[in-house]
Design a protein around this motif. Structure first.
Motif, PDB file in Angstrom:
ATOM      1  N   THR A  28       3.126 -18.509  45.698  1.00  0.00           N
ATOM      2  CA  THR A  28       3.560 -18.446  44.215  1.00  0.00           C
ATOM      3  C   THR A  28       4.774 -19.161  44.228  1.00  0.00           C
ATOM      4  OG1 THR A  28       4.096 -16.413  43.845  1.00  0.00           O
ATOM      5  CG2 THR A  28       2.062 -17.065  42.943  1.00  0.00           C
ATOM      6  N   LEU A  75      -4.214 -14.726  43.445  1.00  0.00           N
ATOM      7  CA  LEU A  75      -4.733 -15.333  42.213  1.00  0.00           C
ATOM      8  C   LEU A  75      -5.654 -16.450  42.605  1.00  0.00           C
ATOM      9  CD1 LEU A  75      -2.008 -14.861  39.640  1.00  0.00           C
ATOM     10  CD2 LEU A  75      -3.786 -13.281  40.100  1.00  0.00           C
ATOM     11  N   THR A  99      -3.707 -19.558  42.215  1.00  0.00           N
ATOM     12  CA  THR A  99      -2.987 -19.778  43.002  1.00  0.00           C
ATOM     13  C   THR A  99      -3.581 -20.877  44.172  1.00  0.00           C
ATOM     14  OG1 THR A  99      -1.519 -17.918  42.970  1.00  0.00           O
ATOM     15  CG2 THR A  99      -0.976 -19.032  44.639  1.00  0.00           C
ATOM     16  N   GLU A 139      -8.576  -8.734  34.440  1.00  0.00           N
ATOM     17  CA  GLU A 139      -7.476  -9.581  34.870  1.00  0.00           C
ATOM     18  C   GLU A 139      -7.925 -11.050  34.869  1.00  0.00           C
ATOM     19  OE1 GLU A 139      -5.367  -5.663  36.943  1.00  0.00           O
ATOM     20  OE2 GLU A 139      -6.188  -7.205  38.217  1.00  0.00           O
ATOM     21  N   ASP A 142      -6.211 -14.108  33.002  1.00  0.00           N
ATOM     22  CA  ASP A 142      -5.317 -15.053  33.918  1.00  0.00           C
ATOM     23  C   ASP A 142      -5.624 -16.345  33.469  1.00  0.00           C
ATOM     24  OD1 ASP A 142      -4.324 -12.826  35.174  1.00  0.00           O
ATOM     25  OD2 ASP A 142      -5.251 -13.080  36.960  1.00  0.00           O
ATOM     26  N   THR A 167       0.642 -16.239  33.282  1.00  0.00           N
ATOM     27  CA  THR A 167       0.832 -16.534  34.661  1.00  0.00           C
ATOM     28  C   THR A 167       0.175 -15.502  35.718  1.00  0.00           C
ATOM     29  OG1 THR A 167       3.146 -17.087  34.167  1.00  0.00           O
ATOM     30  CG2 THR A 167       2.639 -16.643  36.569  1.00  0.00           C
ATOM     31  N   GLU A 168       0.114 -14.296  35.251  1.00  0.00           N
ATOM     32  CA  GLU A 168      -0.669 -13.005  35.983  1.00  0.00           C
ATOM     33  C   GLU A 168      -0.783 -11.871  34.938  1.00  0.00           C
ATOM     34  OE1 GLU A 168       0.981 -12.295  39.812  1.00  0.00           O
ATOM     35  OE2 GLU A 168      -0.664 -10.705  40.070  1.00  0.00           O
TER      36      GLU A 168
END
Ligand code: AMP
Length: 469
Positions: free
Chosen positions: A228, A255, A258, A381, A385, A391-392
């Motif tokens: 990231t 993620l 990402t 999550e 997301d 972002t997270e």
């Protein structure tokens, strides 16, 4: 066989070849490094180190620290690396528990002293089952446990990874990881040594230094935060990665955003793998086959992986040549974490798809039980997301007077709490939908980039306390 001999047998025949390429432009050759290891081994013998003795090291990342590690193996002693961030009180616990005969706090000075010795040439023979290292787990609950890894455990994993990731003498590995953890210490170093390849050796992750290092590297290993941070640097382009054949990621979940952004930027897919202190690497995405965002790939050859509990999703259980034998001086804890038929309970919850790929949904201890229903944080999550401004996210359970636990989301980013809850509710059952959303600038992480959910649970523990009144 002693792991040291296995690695040293693969050092390049031409010992003038570089082992470490330092940021200041200088290099340390395999010959110089091997000589340092042999002299450090001699110094250990001068200190009357016996096979099986523990040697603790808490020192800044350096080539000398790696020499201490290999010298420890060479004399048949047991390497005990300690996180440089540990405080004196924490270190005291490890020293009392492991009872090392030596505690090296300044590897450079230790190796400098060793250079006055004659090199020790023979390696102390070791069996596969003999202890090579003790790695203390990060231990977010209770006492930290020392995972006992043998020469055979480490050798088996190193050879499997070297093969799986196609390492060769033509590779140059970018090493920016800490070396007190299995990732930087075993996974990265062993792959490079088994290839007789050089490493671009960086003291820590610094995006500028990593960008410069990429220009002369072919493989990088990192944790998700490395990626990231690289993506946040506009200098990280397809051109910057032009010599790279492989980017490997693990130690914490990558993620999907990402993974996707990385592919957009470079045209390459990050290869995600899954591992832990107790077994080093367990599964990996394929080098040649398809790498899928969100999946940690297939078990390494020789690893037997099953899902416990009789449901599709459950605790991942493993058996295999790299799985540790026991926690140091904790026979009861060890017995609790192995099944009667010898599988280690990883504590990670996951599932396998029809192709055999493994998907991780989180740690068992992060499972939320709300109103009697199981809630896997990862499912929520993934939905959060995707929302604009996020972002997270990290989802945790906190005490709730009615439900036992309630789902709370901590979001790195910005947004409107009510709107976010309403959007999540469209996709999730009511019991899974966060009851509160908190916005933060940064999520708390440990040195390996893992979100520290235990800290979030503490911070938000009182959220529903009012309702008790
Ligand atoms: P450690 O022993 O500190 O290396 O931590 C091991 C834990 O990190 C595992 O049990 C997983 O919970 C987590 N972990 C490692 N790699 C991954 C990954 N690729 N995806 C999700 N979690 C991971």
């Amino acid at each position: 066989m002693n792991l040291y001999d296995l690695l040293a047998a693969r050092f390049p025949a031409d010992r003038t070849r570089p082992a470490f390429l330092l940021a200041d432009g200088t290099a340390i050759s395999y010959g110089q490094f091997e000589d340092d290891v042999a002299r450090t081994a001699a110094l250990l013998i001068d200190h009357e180190v016996q096979p099986g003795d523990r040697i603790a090291l808490q020192s800044e990342k350096s080539v000398a620290a790696v020499a201490v590690y290999l010298a420890t193996l060479k004399v048949g002693a047991v390497f005990l690396p300690l996180n440089t961030a540990y405080t004196e009180t924490e270190v005291d616990y490890f020293l009392e528990d492991a009872e090392p005969v030596l505690f090296v706090e300044d590897a450079e000075a230790f190796v400098a002293d060793a250079r006055t010795r004659e090199p020790l040439l023979p390696t102390t023979p070791r069996d596969g089952a003999d202890l090579a290292s003790i790695i203390y787990t990060s231990g977010t609950t209770g006492r930290s446990k020392g995972a006992m890894l043998s020469h055979g455990n480490l050798a088996a994993n190193a050879q499997a990874l070297h093969q799986a990731w196609g390492f060769s003498a033509d590779d140059v590995l970018l090493h920016a990881l800490p070396i007190f953890h299995v990732h930087g210490l075993f996974v990265a170093l062993h792959c490079a040594f088994l290839s007789g390849a050089p490493m671009v050796w960086l003291p820590k992750f610094d995006d500028g230094q990593v960008l410069a290092g990429l220009a002369r590297s072919t493989v990088m290993m990192g944790v998700p935060t490395f990626y990231t941070r690289l993506l946040a640097n506009p200098g990280f382009t397809r051109h910057a990665a032009r010599h790279m054949r492989l980017f490997i990621c693990g130690s914490a979940p990558l993620l999907e955003s990402t993974f996707a952004e990385f592919e957009d930027r470079t045209g390459m897919r990050i290869l995600e793998r899954y591992g832990m202190s107790e077994a080093v690497i367990i599964t990996t995405n394929p080098l040649d086959g398809e790498r899928i965002a969100g999946s940690v790939g297939y078990p390494l050859p020789g690893v037997d992986l099953r899902i416990g509990g009789g449901e599709a999703t459950g605790v991942i259980e493993i058996k295999g040549p790299s799985v540790f034998s026991a926690y140091w001086r904790m026979p009861e804890k060890t017995a609790e974490e192995f099944t009667s038929d010898g599988y280690f309970l990883t504590g990670d919850v996951g599932r396998r798809d029809p192709d055999g790929r493994v998907w991780i949904s989180g740690r068992a201890k992060d499972l939320i039980i709300s109103g009697g229903f199981n809630v896997y944080p990862k499912e929520i999550e993934l939905i959060l997301d995707e929302l604009p401004g996020v972002t997270e996210s990290a989802v945790v359970g906190v005490p709730h007077p009615d439900f036992g636990e309630a789902v709370v989301a901590v979001v790195m980013g910005q947004g409107d709490e009510a709107a976010m809850i309403a959007t999540a509710r469209e996709k999730l059952a009511a019991f899974k939908t966060p009851k509160r959303v908190f916005f933060v600038e940064e999520l708390p992480r440990n040195a390996m980039g893992k979100v520290q959910k235990n800290l979030l649970r503490d911070t938000y523990a009182g959220t529903f306390a009012q309702a008790e009144a």
